[in-house]
Design an enzyme around this catalytic site. Sequence first.
Site, PDB file in Angstrom:
ATOM      1  N   THR A 131     111.933  47.846  47.759  1.00  0.00           N
ATOM      2  CA  THR A 131     113.006  47.225  46.986  1.00  0.00           C
ATOM      3  C   THR A 131     112.633  45.872  46.372  1.00  0.00           C
ATOM      4  O   THR A 131     113.448  45.264  45.683  1.00  0.00           O
ATOM      5  CB  THR A 131     114.266  47.052  47.867  1.00  0.00           C
ATOM      6  OG1 THR A 131     113.851  46.434  49.109  1.00  0.00           O
ATOM      7  CG2 THR A 131     114.900  48.395  48.193  1.00  0.00           C
ATOM      8  N   HIS A 152      73.943  40.773  28.140  1.00  0.00           N
ATOM      9  CA  HIS A 152      73.886  39.488  27.441  1.00  0.00           C
ATOM     10  C   HIS A 152      74.307  39.683  25.992  1.00  0.00           C
ATOM     11  O   HIS A 152      73.886  40.655  25.368  1.00  0.00           O
ATOM     12  CB  HIS A 152      72.453  38.945  27.471  1.00  0.00           C
ATOM     13  CG  HIS A 152      72.295  37.657  26.711  1.00  0.00           C
ATOM     14  ND1 HIS A 152      72.766  36.461  27.196  1.00  0.00           N
ATOM     15  CD2 HIS A 152      71.748  37.401  25.491  1.00  0.00           C
ATOM     16  CE1 HIS A 152      72.493  35.508  26.313  1.00  0.00           C
ATOM     17  NE2 HIS A 152      71.879  36.061  25.271  1.00  0.00           N
TER      18      HIS A 152
HETATM   19  P1  FAD Z   1     109.757  45.366  42.396  1.00  0.00           P
HETATM   20  O1  FAD Z   1     108.862  45.432  41.238  1.00  0.00           O
HETATM   21  O2  FAD Z   1     110.633  44.174  42.533  1.00  0.00           O
HETATM   22  O3  FAD Z   1     110.654  46.675  42.327  1.00  0.00           O
HETATM   23  C1  FAD Z   1     111.679  46.938  43.222  1.00  0.00           C
HETATM   24  C2  FAD Z   1     112.709  47.794  42.548  1.00  0.00           C
HETATM   25  O4  FAD Z   1     113.643  48.234  43.534  1.00  0.00           O
HETATM   26  C3  FAD Z   1     113.540  47.090  41.495  1.00  0.00           C
HETATM   27  O5  FAD Z   1     113.431  47.739  40.255  1.00  0.00           O
HETATM   28  C4  FAD Z   1     114.971  47.117  42.035  1.00  0.00           C
HETATM   29  O6  FAD Z   1     115.922  47.331  41.010  1.00  0.00           O
HETATM   30  C5  FAD Z   1     114.917  48.318  42.959  1.00  0.00           C
HETATM   31  N1  FAD Z   1     115.902  48.290  44.049  1.00  0.00           N
HETATM   32  C6  FAD Z   1     116.149  47.267  44.910  1.00  0.00           C
HETATM   33  N2  FAD Z   1     117.082  47.636  45.822  1.00  0.00           N
HETATM   34  C7  FAD Z   1     117.431  48.904  45.514  1.00  0.00           C
HETATM   35  C8  FAD Z   1     118.325  49.832  46.063  1.00  0.00           C
HETATM   36  N3  FAD Z   1     119.066  49.548  47.139  1.00  0.00           N
HETATM   37  N4  FAD Z   1     118.427  51.058  45.488  1.00  0.00           N
HETATM   38  C9  FAD Z   1     117.688  51.386  44.402  1.00  0.00           C
HETATM   39  N5  FAD Z   1     116.814  50.546  43.848  1.00  0.00           N
HETATM   40  C10 FAD Z   1     116.673  49.335  44.383  1.00  0.00           C
HETATM   41  N6  FAD Z   1     102.350  40.326  39.805  1.00  0.00           N
HETATM   42  C11 FAD Z   1     101.088  40.599  39.433  1.00  0.00           C
HETATM   43  O7  FAD Z   1     100.340  41.207  40.208  1.00  0.00           O
HETATM   44  N7  FAD Z   1     100.604  40.221  38.218  1.00  0.00           N
HETATM   45  C12 FAD Z   1     101.370  39.547  37.328  1.00  0.00           C
HETATM   46  O8  FAD Z   1     100.907  39.216  36.231  1.00  0.00           O
HETATM   47  C13 FAD Z   1     102.711  39.246  37.689  1.00  0.00           C
HETATM   48  N8  FAD Z   1     103.500  38.584  36.838  1.00  0.00           N
HETATM   49  C14 FAD Z   1     104.798  38.334  37.192  1.00  0.00           C
HETATM   50  C15 FAD Z   1     105.591  37.614  36.311  1.00  0.00           C
HETATM   51  C16 FAD Z   1     106.899  37.322  36.628  1.00  0.00           C
HETATM   52  C17 FAD Z   1     107.756  36.562  35.648  1.00  0.00           C
HETATM   53  C18 FAD Z   1     107.428  37.775  37.880  1.00  0.00           C
HETATM   54  C19 FAD Z   1     108.865  37.512  38.231  1.00  0.00           C
HETATM   55  C20 FAD Z   1     106.643  38.470  38.771  1.00  0.00           C
HETATM   56  C21 FAD Z   1     105.319  38.744  38.442  1.00  0.00           C
HETATM   57  N9  FAD Z   1     104.461  39.415  39.324  1.00  0.00           N
HETATM   58  C22 FAD Z   1     103.175  39.668  38.963  1.00  0.00           C
HETATM   59  C23 FAD Z   1     104.922  39.873  40.641  1.00  0.00           C
HETATM   60  C24 FAD Z   1     105.272  41.364  40.585  1.00  0.00           C
HETATM   61  O9  FAD Z   1     106.260  41.582  39.605  1.00  0.00           O
HETATM   62  C25 FAD Z   1     105.759  41.856  41.939  1.00  0.00           C
HETATM   63  O10 FAD Z   1     104.836  41.502  42.944  1.00  0.00           O
HETATM   64  C26 FAD Z   1     105.926  43.356  41.931  1.00  0.00           C
HETATM   65  O11 FAD Z   1     106.841  43.761  40.944  1.00  0.00           O
HETATM   66  C27 FAD Z   1     106.391  43.866  43.305  1.00  0.00           C
HETATM   67  O12 FAD Z   1     106.524  45.244  43.248  1.00  0.00           O
HETATM   68  P2  FAD Z   1     107.545  46.021  44.190  1.00  0.00           P
HETATM   69  O13 FAD Z   1     107.394  47.464  43.832  1.00  0.00           O
HETATM   70  O14 FAD Z   1     107.361  45.617  45.588  1.00  0.00           O
HETATM   71  O15 FAD Z   1     108.996  45.511  43.780  1.00  0.00           O
END
Ligand code: FAD
Length: 467
Positions: A145, A446
């Site tokens: 999440t 290179h």
């Molecule tokens: P998330 O991508 O947060 O996805 C979780 C999803 O779960 C969301 O879409 C949410 O809507 C959904 N969700 C939550 N609860 C529920 C529920 N109960 N039921 C259904 N759906 C739910 N990382 C990098 O490696 N490189 C980068 O260049 C980078 N740039 C970034 C720039 C910004 C501005 C930000 C904010 C973050 C950046 N990150 C970057 C970090 C990266 O976005 C996160 O580490 C990554 O998205 C985490 O992935 P995740 O799958 O754990 O969670």
Amino acid sequence: MSEQFDVVIIGGGPGGYVCAVRCGQLGLKTAIVEKRGKLGGTCLNVGCIPSKALLHSSHAFEGAAHHYASFGVETSGVKLNLEKMMANKDEVVDGLTKGIEFLMKKNKVTYIKGTGAFTGAGKLNVTADDGSVTEIEYKNAVIATGSEVAPLGDIVIDEEKIVSSTGALALKSVPKSMVVIGAGVIGLELGSVWRRLGAEVTVVEYLERITPGVDLEIAKTLQKSLTKQGFKFELGKKVTSAVADKKGVKLTYEPAAGGDATEMNVDVVLVAVGRRPYTTGLGLETIGVEKDARGFVPNHHWKTNVDGVYVIGDATTGPMLAHKAEEEGVAVAEIIAGKAGHVDFNNIPGVIYTNPEVAGVGKTEEELKTAGIEYKVGKFPFMANSRARANGEADGLVKILEDKNTLKILGVHMIGTGVGEIIGEAGLAIAFGASAEDIARTCHAHPTMSEAVKEAAMAVDGWAIHI
Ligand code: FAD
Ligand code: NAI
């Protein structure tokens, strides 16, 4: 009757959707639940990808407006079309989210739109926007999440004048002045976007340094480069209030240890003091999944304290990075399928997409010193790299840290244009237990920026050629 799945994944970000694809590949009957209406999570919708689209566009704008003339490309009347820049970013995001939906179909993953919440052991309800509920049963569940913006005191984020990263990716005009709270990854990347487009950017950071966690020498080099570009830094300072009014934002900050306050009026404030796990509202308490004090779901090889329930990505401990979440997604799918899922947490690269970029993998010098590990250092500046000079991008260096006793590379840290594309080589070297000499004796093309990695490896034993 509710449909039964081998695996249900809650959250369609890079952790969740990659896990879903791998589960599908391994023949597991899989469902993915996502509430935002689009797959791709924070990363694709409001994170990695839109920020990189804007970094790329703003870099092109700044180049055309200010730098191309220095190598004989004269431009005149360069104009910013911010609406078009934003539309291009949105188009990129849209195209990629559709691509992920296609990957779900290709791998026979059922995509259920709505908010998932555990209702009992092996049971989950998904509530759609229209209130309809789909009941599903699972053998295994994966919590993916993600995370959300961490608030700062009682500062109200309105996403117009006081913005989080999400608002900073969608401003409707270029602010004259912007204060960024937090000299971390988001602050410096999005601060770069708006500075390139014309804003005066001041970064207020609590610590006496920028980018905590990054090798200190590299962080200091980055600060110098950004200062040359016009960034102002207020280090060792804390913001005590930020209040939006009709004109802009009235901001107050003072020394971190207390002292005289400074007041300023700015157009926009970006709050970028970190992110926190998003683990509320999904019924963890109903099935007894434990969280720590900060809301992270702890894990042991991605298993939570409840059998058959796993956790990956930003919702659990470790760096909050998309590629870390993806690796964990693959590992968990493989564990569920009875294979040996594995992630090497000593080998997760980090990149800051400013210009110059910062890229690092493995231990920093500070970490090695703290751990009392004896190491050798090899450094090579891009000033002595012919490709960097030809491109007019000679800021920065590569630094390699090798264990003095085992001769294994322990860390590689770089700052320079585009080094995010070079760090993969260092990760591979660490994965294969390479020594600096292994890199030094590998022929590099290179003229390329990657020759600086070879030369830094040579420098570990004192035989770099070009310095
Ligand atoms: P998330 O991508 O947060 O996805 C979780 C999803 O779960 C969301 O879409 C949410 O809507 C959904 N969700 C939550 N609860 C529920 C529920 N109960 N039921 C259904 N759906 C739910 N990382 C990098 O490696 N490189 C980068 O260049 C980078 N740039 C970034 C720039 C910004 C501005 C930000 C904010 C973050 C950046 N990150 C970057 C970090 C990266 O976005 C996160 O580490 C990554 O998205 C985490 O992935 P995740 O799958 O754990 O969670
Ligand atoms: P961060 O943790 O990178 O930086 C936050 C900064 O704010 C730190 O320097 C911290 O000392 C400072 N800070 C904290 N409280 C403060 C206060 N009260 N006043 C002033 N400064 C304060 O967090 P950021 O930039 O918000 O990013 C969140 C996460 O998103 C990071 O964990 C990062 O991994 C991820 N991310 C990754 C990117 C990438 O890989 N290129 C790009 C953007 C985000």
